[in-house]
Design an enzyme around this catalytic site. Structure first.
Site, PDB file in Angstrom:
ATOM      1  N   ALA A 209       0.838  -1.203   0.000  1.00 26.41           N
ATOM      2  CA  ALA A 209       0.000   0.000   0.000  1.00 26.41           C
ATOM      3  C   ALA A 209       0.869   1.247   0.000  1.00 26.41           C
ATOM      4  O   ALA A 209       2.099   1.163  -0.004  1.00 26.41           O
ATOM      5  CB  ALA A 209      -0.903  -0.010   1.224  1.00 26.41           C
ATOM      6  N   ASN A 210       0.258   2.412  -0.012  1.00 24.53           N
ATOM      7  CA  ASN A 210       1.014   3.661   0.150  1.00 24.53           C
ATOM      8  C   ASN A 210       0.252   4.598   1.078  1.00 24.53           C
ATOM      9  O   ASN A 210      -0.837   4.275   1.539  1.00 24.53           O
ATOM     10  CB  ASN A 210       1.330   4.297  -1.204  1.00 24.53           C
ATOM     11  CG  ASN A 210       0.083   4.696  -1.951  1.00 24.53           C
ATOM     12  OD1 ASN A 210      -0.694   5.519  -1.476  1.00 24.53           O
ATOM     13  ND2 ASN A 210      -0.130   4.099  -3.105  1.00 24.53           N
ATOM     14  N   ARG A 211       0.832   5.753   1.349  1.00 23.09           N
ATOM     15  CA  ARG A 211       0.299   6.610   2.411  1.00 23.09           C
ATOM     16  C   ARG A 211      -0.790   7.579   1.946  1.00 23.09           C
ATOM     17  O   ARG A 211      -1.216   8.441   2.698  1.00 23.09           O
ATOM     18  CB  ARG A 211       1.431   7.447   3.014  1.00 23.09           C
ATOM     19  CG  ARG A 211       2.471   6.636   3.725  1.00 23.09           C
ATOM     20  CD  ARG A 211       3.512   7.566   4.346  1.00 23.09           C
ATOM     21  NE  ARG A 211       4.721   6.858   4.677  1.00 23.09           N
ATOM     22  CZ  ARG A 211       4.879   6.092   5.741  1.00 23.09           C
ATOM     23  NH1 ARG A 211       3.870   5.936   6.587  1.00 23.09           N
ATOM     24  NH2 ARG A 211       6.021   5.483   5.969  1.00 23.09           N
ATOM     25  N   SER A 212      -1.260   7.460   0.727  1.00 21.64           N
ATOM     26  CA  SER A 212      -2.255   8.430   0.238  1.00 21.64           C
ATOM     27  C   SER A 212      -3.533   8.383   1.076  1.00 21.64           C
ATOM     28  O   SER A 212      -4.067   7.317   1.358  1.00 21.64           O
ATOM     29  CB  SER A 212      -2.586   8.124  -1.221  1.00 21.64           C
ATOM     30  OG  SER A 212      -3.695   8.896  -1.617  1.00 21.64           O
TER      31      SER A 212
END
Ligand code: C5P
Length: 400
Positions: A209-212
């Site tokens: 995942a990413n932090r968006s």
């Protein structure tokens, strides 16, 4: 919020539990340079003290038709206003305004003005959905009143549903739009926005995942809705979504690809603000990978580039906007992507800078257009950035 500077705004506060949020609206307007006169209804006094608003607004609060320093406070306030905002607006205030029952200072002022009016309803779900309230809102809308729709969430008494006062940023956004004359400049257009970071499965429970946070995409969708567009939001994050926005929930880059390419077929404007994973595990294990098996080797493969595909199939008259999160060579990298992906605009942000990008409520961007023009927007709320992005879209679409 440049539009607010030096303008005379009347803030009407009626008697609902959300009256406390009017304090923040007042403060932010004054901070942005507006002259704010506040009117409290009789019932509003039960929720908030006049001293608070007197201290924060540009003049002492007004509460009555009869004991004001002016013998005709409603005409003075109504005639001098550049804009009147009612936040919160109760069912009673909406009804009285719709019917022209000018029995108190707020309604009398609303009727004694030719200024643009913004109402921000707040009430319990049953009340909001009642046909009488909906009819009054429709009537006001048909007369040109701007309605900032309530949001869904926790209400007084612990209930959950639609009826909660719109958040302060959305209210300020509507005021800014109204004062800048860009109120309905996307009327009749279909806008598709993507938001959030994709999640790529590693196994049955784990993801890449990413932090968006999706905040920027949601702000663009809300702003497009406020400006009259038909809005579809393709999102990986579950945030409060305004009624009126069609939401499509997705998780992976492939699902976002499928949803965006399908939606883009009918869209006039496509904004790709999601943070799409560039790589995903080549195979996602069916069950949970057990730690007893040792450290797994995860082989990655590229995901489809959604924006590039949208650029390749862009129709005549369609406007395509991409984002570029960079940590170095911001403008050059963004220019490269703009050309490679056949975009009309690219919104570049330096995500290594303080207060910028992922998770923050603020952002600072450079908006580059295919014609070479470039616009820098300093650290501002994501709602303000959304306004700038859509202003650039409108500009590109109106260019010969
Ligand atoms: O090339 P780069 O990934 O930096 O470009 C960023 C832009 O491309 C963003 O608008 C993002 O939403 C989009 N993108 C995409 N599909 C991908 C990767 C990025 O649409 N697989």
């Amino acid at each position: 919020m440049e539009s607010v500077r030096g303008r005379r705004i009347v803030l009407g506060v009626s008697g609902g539990i959300a009256a406390y949020k009017s304090v923040e609206v007042c403060r932010r307007l004054v901070d942005a340079g507006a002259h704010v006169s506040t009117i409290l209804t009789e019932d509003a006094h039960r929720f908030i003290g006049p001293v608070t608003l007197s201290a924060l607004s540009s003049e002492p609060v007004h509460t009555s038709l009869w004991d004001d320093t002016s013998p005709i406070p409603h005409t003075r306030l109504g005639q001098n206003a550049d804009l009147i905002v009612v936040a919160p607006a109760t069912a009673r205030v909406l009804a009285a305004y719709a019917m022209g029952l000018s029995h108190d200072l707020l309604i009398a002022t609303l009727i004694a003005t030719r200024a643009q009016v913004v109402v921000c309803p707040a009430m319990h779900t049953e009340m909001w959905e009642h046909p009488s309230v909906q009819d009054n809102v429709a009537l006001l809308r048909s007369r040109g009143v701007i309605v900032v729709e309530p949001q869904s969430g926790r209400l007084a008494g612990g209930d959950v549903g639609t009826g909660r006062l719109a958040d302060v940023d959305s209210i300020l956004n509507a005021i800014d739009n109204a004062l800048s004359g860009r109120t309905r400049d996307l009327e009749g257009l279909s806008v598709v926005v993507s938001a959030g970071g994709t999640r790529e499965p590693i196994d049955a429970v784990r993801v890449l995942a990413n932090r968006s946070s999706g905040k920027q995409g949601y702000a663009i969708a809300e702003q497009a809705l406020a400006r009259g567009a038909q809005v579809t939001l393709v999102t990986t994050v579950d945030r409060v979504t305004l009624p009126g926005i069609t939401r499509v929930d997705v998780e992976t880059a492939q699902q976002m690809f499928d949803a965006m390419t399908a939606q883009a077929e009918h869209a006039d404007i496509v904004v790709m603000s999601a943070a799409v994973a560039d790589f995903r595990p080549f195979v996602a294990a069916a069950g949970k990978i057990k730690k007893e098996g040792g450290v797994p080797e995860i082989v990655l493969e590229p995901t489809p580039d959604i924006l590039a595909a949208l650029g390749a199939s862009k129709r005549k008259g369609q406007t395509l906007v991409g984002f570029a999160a960079e940590t170095s060579n911001l403008v050059d990298n963004a220019k490269g992507k703009l050309a490679r992906k056949n975009l009309d605009l690219i919104v570049a942000n330096d995500v290594s800078a303080e207060g910028v990008g992922f998770s923050h409520d603020t952002n600072a961007v450079t908006i580059l257009a295919a014609d070479g023009s470039c616009r820098q927007v300093g650290l501002s709320s994501k709602h303000a950035i959304a306004t700038e992005v859509l202003d650039s879209v409108v500009k590109v679409r109106s260019a010969p």
